[in-house]
Design a protein around this motif. Structure first.
Motif, PDB file in Angstrom:
ATOM      1  N   ILE A   9      40.560  37.950  42.700  1.00  0.00           N
ATOM      2  CA  ILE A   9      40.680  36.847  43.658  1.00  0.00           C
ATOM      3  C   ILE A   9      39.297  36.414  44.126  1.00  0.00           C
ATOM      4  O   ILE A   9      38.973  35.222  44.154  1.00  0.00           O
ATOM      5  CB  ILE A   9      41.575  37.260  44.851  1.00  0.00           C
ATOM      6  N   ARG A  10      38.463  37.390  44.514  1.00  0.00           N
ATOM      7  CA  ARG A  10      37.115  37.077  44.995  1.00  0.00           C
ATOM      8  C   ARG A  10      36.297  36.372  43.917  1.00  0.00           C
ATOM      9  O   ARG A  10      35.625  35.368  44.176  1.00  0.00           O
ATOM     10  CB  ARG A  10      36.400  38.365  45.431  1.00  0.00           C
ATOM     11  N   LEU A  11      36.355  36.883  42.694  1.00  0.00           N
ATOM     12  CA  LEU A  11      35.596  36.261  41.605  1.00  0.00           C
ATOM     13  C   LEU A  11      36.155  34.890  41.243  1.00  0.00           C
ATOM     14  O   LEU A  11      35.389  33.967  40.945  1.00  0.00           O
ATOM     15  CB  LEU A  11      35.581  37.171  40.377  1.00  0.00           C
ATOM     16  N   GLY A  12      37.463  34.744  41.270  1.00  0.00           N
ATOM     17  CA  GLY A  12      38.072  33.457  40.927  1.00  0.00           C
ATOM     18  C   GLY A  12      37.623  32.345  41.864  1.00  0.00           C
ATOM     19  O   GLY A  12      37.161  31.284  41.421  1.00  0.00           O
ATOM     20  N   ILE A  13      37.717  32.593  43.164  1.00  0.00           N
ATOM     21  CA  ILE A  13      37.308  31.571  44.120  1.00  0.00           C
ATOM     22  C   ILE A  13      35.784  31.414  44.102  1.00  0.00           C
ATOM     23  O   ILE A  13      35.266  30.309  44.243  1.00  0.00           O
ATOM     24  CB  ILE A  13      37.863  31.854  45.536  1.00  0.00           C
ATOM     25  N   GLY A  14      35.079  32.511  43.867  1.00  0.00           N
ATOM     26  CA  GLY A  14      33.626  32.440  43.779  1.00  0.00           C
ATOM     27  C   GLY A  14      33.157  31.600  42.606  1.00  0.00           C
ATOM     28  O   GLY A  14      32.261  30.755  42.747  1.00  0.00           O
ATOM     29  N   ILE A  15      33.748  31.807  41.454  1.00  0.00           N
ATOM     30  CA  ILE A  15      33.374  31.028  40.261  1.00  0.00           C
ATOM     31  C   ILE A  15      33.722  29.556  40.462  1.00  0.00           C
ATOM     32  O   ILE A  15      32.947  28.669  40.095  1.00  0.00           O
ATOM     33  CB  ILE A  15      34.039  31.607  38.997  1.00  0.00           C
ATOM     34  N   SER A  16      34.872  29.293  41.071  1.00  0.00           N
ATOM     35  CA  SER A  16      35.256  27.906  41.331  1.00  0.00           C
ATOM     36  C   SER A  16      34.245  27.216  42.237  1.00  0.00           C
ATOM     37  O   SER A  16      33.787  26.104  41.947  1.00  0.00           O
ATOM     38  CB  SER A  16      36.651  27.854  41.974  1.00  0.00           C
ATOM     39  N   MET A  17      33.871  27.878  43.320  1.00  0.00           N
ATOM     40  CA  MET A  17      32.918  27.272  44.250  1.00  0.00           C
ATOM     41  C   MET A  17      31.530  27.128  43.625  1.00  0.00           C
ATOM     42  O   MET A  17      30.888  26.086  43.767  1.00  0.00           O
ATOM     43  CB  MET A  17      32.847  28.090  45.538  1.00  0.00           C
ATOM     44  N   LEU A  18      31.082  28.162  42.932  1.00  0.00           N
ATOM     45  CA  LEU A  18      29.787  28.085  42.254  1.00  0.00           C
ATOM     46  C   LEU A  18      29.785  26.926  41.265  1.00  0.00           C
ATOM     47  O   LEU A  18      28.826  26.143  41.203  1.00  0.00           O
ATOM     48  CB  LEU A  18      29.476  29.397  41.539  1.00  0.00           C
ATOM     49  N   GLY A  19      30.854  26.801  40.512  1.00  0.00           N
ATOM     50  CA  GLY A  19      30.963  25.723  39.532  1.00  0.00           C
ATOM     51  C   GLY A  19      30.955  24.341  40.170  1.00  0.00           C
ATOM     52  O   GLY A  19      30.313  23.418  39.665  1.00  0.00           O
ATOM     53  N   HIS A  20      31.669  24.203  41.294  1.00  0.00           N
ATOM     54  CA  HIS A  20      31.655  22.919  41.999  1.00  0.00           C
ATOM     55  C   HIS A  20      30.222  22.524  42.361  1.00  0.00           C
ATOM     56  O   HIS A  20      29.812  21.384  42.154  1.00  0.00           O
ATOM     57  CB  HIS A  20      32.505  23.002  43.281  1.00  0.00           C
ATOM     58  N   LEU A  66      27.564  34.016  46.750  1.00  0.00           N
ATOM     59  CA  LEU A  66      27.810  35.180  47.614  1.00  0.00           C
ATOM     60  C   LEU A  66      29.100  35.901  47.228  1.00  0.00           C
ATOM     61  O   LEU A  66      29.148  37.134  47.200  1.00  0.00           O
ATOM     62  CB  LEU A  66      27.871  34.751  49.082  1.00  0.00           C
ATOM     63  N   LEU A  67      30.142  35.142  46.926  1.00  0.00           N
ATOM     64  CA  LEU A  67      31.417  35.770  46.567  1.00  0.00           C
ATOM     65  C   LEU A  67      31.334  36.477  45.218  1.00  0.00           C
ATOM     66  O   LEU A  67      31.918  37.558  45.046  1.00  0.00           O
ATOM     67  CB  LEU A  67      32.544  34.740  46.569  1.00  0.00           C
ATOM     68  N   ILE A  68      30.642  35.900  44.275  1.00  0.00           N
ATOM     69  CA  ILE A  68      30.498  36.546  42.971  1.00  0.00           C
ATOM     70  C   ILE A  68      29.746  37.867  43.122  1.00  0.00           C
ATOM     71  O   ILE A  68      30.130  38.885  42.539  1.00  0.00           O
ATOM     72  CB  ILE A  68      29.817  35.605  41.959  1.00  0.00           C
ATOM     73  N   LEU A  69      28.697  37.857  43.937  1.00  0.00           N
ATOM     74  CA  LEU A  69      27.943  39.094  44.177  1.00  0.00           C
ATOM     75  C   LEU A  69      28.722  40.076  45.054  1.00  0.00           C
ATOM     76  O   LEU A  69      28.465  41.268  45.021  1.00  0.00           O
ATOM     77  CB  LEU A  69      26.610  38.784  44.861  1.00  0.00           C
TER      78      LEU A  69
END
Length: 131
Positions: A9-20, A66-69
């Motif tokens: 969950i953390r990586l999913g939302i993190g990747i989405s935000m980073l990508g945006h 931050l979320l990915i890390l």
């Protein structure tokens, strides 16, 4: 919630935000101009919109990073949740109902990341002994 589920969950939302953020930063002026065009008939004045449209991609990128890390995870989730509420408000003002479900889903994921942070593993937060 199981720890590995939380990581996904953390990586999913993190990747989405980073990508945006990542795709918008190189075309920052065009992104800002597009947002301003979308909001031209809204109640929001340009003096409020312009700084927001230029800051948004960097905030998205930072939240995602931050979320990915897994570093400052709870703070990133709070900032992400507040950002989603702001975006939901703006989306409602211009009656862009098609964008609303995606923003609501992002908000839900930020809530989950915050609420179940005790399951945070594979994260820099854990190496520092904080949740």
């Amino acid at each position: 919630m199981k720890s590995m589920s939380y990581v996904f969950i953390r990586l999913g939302i993190g990747i989405s935000m980073l990508g945006h953020g990542l795709v918008r930063i190189p075309k920052l002026t065009a992104f800002s101009e597009g947002m301003l065009k979308n909001f031209k008939d809204s109640l929001l004045p340009n003096f409020m919109l312009i700084p927001f449209t230029y800051a948004l991609p960097f905030v998205e990128f930072l939240i995602g990073f931050l979320l990915i890390l897994g570093w400052q995870t709870k703070n990133a989730a709070v900032i992400g949740g507040v950002l989603m509420l702001i975006l939901i408000g703006g989306t409602s003002l211009i009656e862009n109902w098609g964008a609303l479900p995606s923003q609501m889903i992002h908000l839900l994921f930020f809530v989950l990341v915050y609420e179940f942070n005790q399951s945070n593993t594979l994260a820099l937060d854990k190496s520092q002994g904080s949740n």
